[in-house]
Write a protein that holds these residues in place. Structure first.
Motif, short mmCIF file in Angstrom:
data_model
loop_
_atom_site.label_atom_id
_atom_site.label_comp_id
_atom_site.label_asym_id
_atom_site.label_seq_id
_atom_site.Cartn_x
_atom_site.Cartn_y
_atom_site.Cartn_z
N LEU A 174 -23.14 -43.94 41.81
CA LEU A 174 -23.72 -44.87 40.83
C LEU A 174 -22.67 -45.34 39.82
O LEU A 174 -22.66 -46.50 39.42
N VAL A 184 -21.70 -49.25 39.19
CA VAL A 184 -21.76 -49.85 37.84
C VAL A 184 -20.40 -50.41 37.45
O VAL A 184 -20.30 -51.53 36.94
N THR A 207 -19.73 -54.45 36.80
CA THR A 207 -19.30 -54.94 35.49
C THR A 207 -17.89 -55.51 35.54
O THR A 207 -17.62 -56.50 34.84
N SER A 226 -26.66 -54.62 37.22
CA SER A 226 -25.78 -53.61 36.62
C SER A 226 -26.54 -52.75 35.62
O SER A 226 -26.30 -51.54 35.53
N PHE A 272 -28.62 -50.18 37.69
CA PHE A 272 -27.80 -49.07 38.17
C PHE A 272 -27.31 -48.20 37.02
O PHE A 272 -27.18 -46.99 37.18
N LEU A 273 -27.06 -48.80 35.86
CA LEU A 273 -26.67 -48.01 34.69
C LEU A 273 -27.82 -47.11 34.24
O LEU A 273 -27.60 -45.94 33.90
N SER A 310 -33.66 -53.94 31.87
CA SER A 310 -33.34 -54.48 33.19
C SER A 310 -34.52 -55.25 33.77
O SER A 310 -34.34 -56.34 34.32
#
Length: 77
Positions: free
Chosen positions: A8, A12, A16, A31, A34-35, A70
């Motif tokens: 992960l 990320v 980014t 992003s 996933f963060l 998100s």
């Protein structure tokens, strides 16, 4: 758990970096998603280590907030 965190983290970082280099921020909700998953896995790993202190629970709360942001990003586009 460690492999999931590393995977992960790489996802990320790649997303980014791509956004910063190309200045194309259309992938921002992905992003953030996933963060949020990375922070959630980190919080769960902290709780599994029997260190049930402030930061394990705080990571889970932060991940829920990032998931909310998100989802808003997906709905706005």
């Amino acid at each position: 758990m460690k492999i999931v965190r590393i995977t992960l983290g790489i996802i990320v970082l790649a997303l980014t970096a791509y956004q910063l280099i190309t200045k194309n921020f259309d992938l921002r909700p992905y992003s953030m998603l996933f963060l949020g998953a990375l922070i959630l896995v980190t919080g769960l790993a902290e709780l599994q280590k029997d260190r049930k202190d402030f930061w394990g629970y705080m990571n889970i709360v932060i991940s829920l907030f990032v998931f909310f942001v998100s989802i808003q990003g997906f709905l706005m586009n």
